[in-house]
Design a protein around this motif. Structure first.
Motif: not given
Length: 305
Positions: A19, A58, A75, A172, A228, A242, A244, A246, A256, A258, A260
């Motif tokens: 990321t 998270q 988190t 996206s 994503n 952001a 995500t 799995d 999962s 997530t 940001q």
């Protein structure tokens, strides 16, 4: 065989690394369509000499033994600021903490030629490292090119929400699972072997293999579909990201992820950064990092244990 907890931490670190690389580096040469808008926005963000940032990751776990589920929701929160207006004396501070745990890790570079890392009640320092070798720069460029080629399918998305709670136009995209687990990890292994540091090697070992070897199968077995990613663009500048994903583990455990990341107050003053007092000098960044991690383990419950 690496422990379940170690694999979990390692995979989180891998996702976080990917990321950050996509956000902060110029690995956008193969993008087209809406991807060109994202590339231009990344270029504009990279021109900023100072700014603040905030991020979170998270992890929510389902399935598996009850003891894993009880420790599986974590988190992590990151905040900080950076100023590179003086290339010879860059300044920054960054703090990372796990929500609900008392111990945070703080890294400070006040512009005095040293880097400080604080965990618990101890602070360590080393001189600001010299730039990496030319060979590492070449391998790193290959890694960034692989990362850029793994992202595609850009399209207009629902707006994102920035750090001030405002709506931000967004685009996206998908991170191709096959390329991520193949060419990206292979390039990452080459960069590690060229001198990225023992921390990178520890990451690869925590996933169950040596750097750049044997990771593709592990990655594909854990990551069953394409992650994503969303890019929030404010006035032509990338400000929000952001992601995500799995992840599937053995024993019927799924998780999962997530993440940001927000950038704000670009090209504004970040204020004065003070050097921590009573710092213990160590010989390398790897030693400083290892000692800070051990200090954190002694003051907080280890995740997954």
């Amino acid at each position: 065989m690496a422990s379940f907890a170690a694999r979990t931490r390692g995979f989180f670190a891998l996702v976080a690394l990917i990321t950050a690389s996509l956000v902060l580096t110029g690995c956008t040469g193969t993008w087209s369509g809406k991807g060109n808008e994202v590339a231009d926005a990344i270029d504009r963000a990279s021109e900023a000499k100072s700014g603040k940032f905030s991020g979170s990751m998270q992890m929510k776990m389902t399935g598996g033994p009850p003891e894993l589920a009880a420790n599986g929701d974590v988190t992590l929160v990151m905040t900080g600021a950076t100023d590179s207006s003086d290339p010879k004396n860059p300044r920054m501070w960054m703090e990372i903490e796990a929500v609900g745990q008392a111990v945070a890790m703080r890294t400070v570079m006040p512009g005095d030629g040293k880097v400080y890392m604080t965990s618990g009640n101890e602070t360590f320092s080393i001189p600001v490292p010299l730039s990496n070798s030319d060979q590492y720069a070449i391998d790193n460029a290959r890694l960034l090119a692989a990362l850029g080629s793994a992202v595609g399918g850009f399209k207009k998305s629902q707006p994102m929400v920035n750090i001030q709670g405002q709506s931000v136009p967004a685009i996206s995209a998908k991170v191709n699972r096959g390329k991520l687990c193949g060419s990206v990890l292979a390039a990452m292994g080459n960069a590690f072997n060229a001198g990225a540091g023992s921390g990178a090697a520890d990451l690869s070992k925590s996933l169950g293999g040596e750097a750049g070897k044997g990771l593709e199968g592990v990655c594909k077995s854990m990551l069953r579909k394409d992650p994503n990613i969303w890019f929030g663009i404010t006035d032509g500048t990338l400000t929000d990201v952001a992601l995500t994903a799995d992840v599937v583990f053995p024993f019927g455990v799924a998780m999962s992820l997530t993440g940001q990341y927000h950038m704000y107050d670009l090209d504004q003053s970040i204020g004065r950064i003070k050097a921590p007092a009573n710092a213990i000098e160590v010989g390398s960044f790897e030693e400083m990092q290892a000692r800070a991690v051990e200090q954190a383990k002694g003051n907080a419950p280890a995740f997954g244990q």
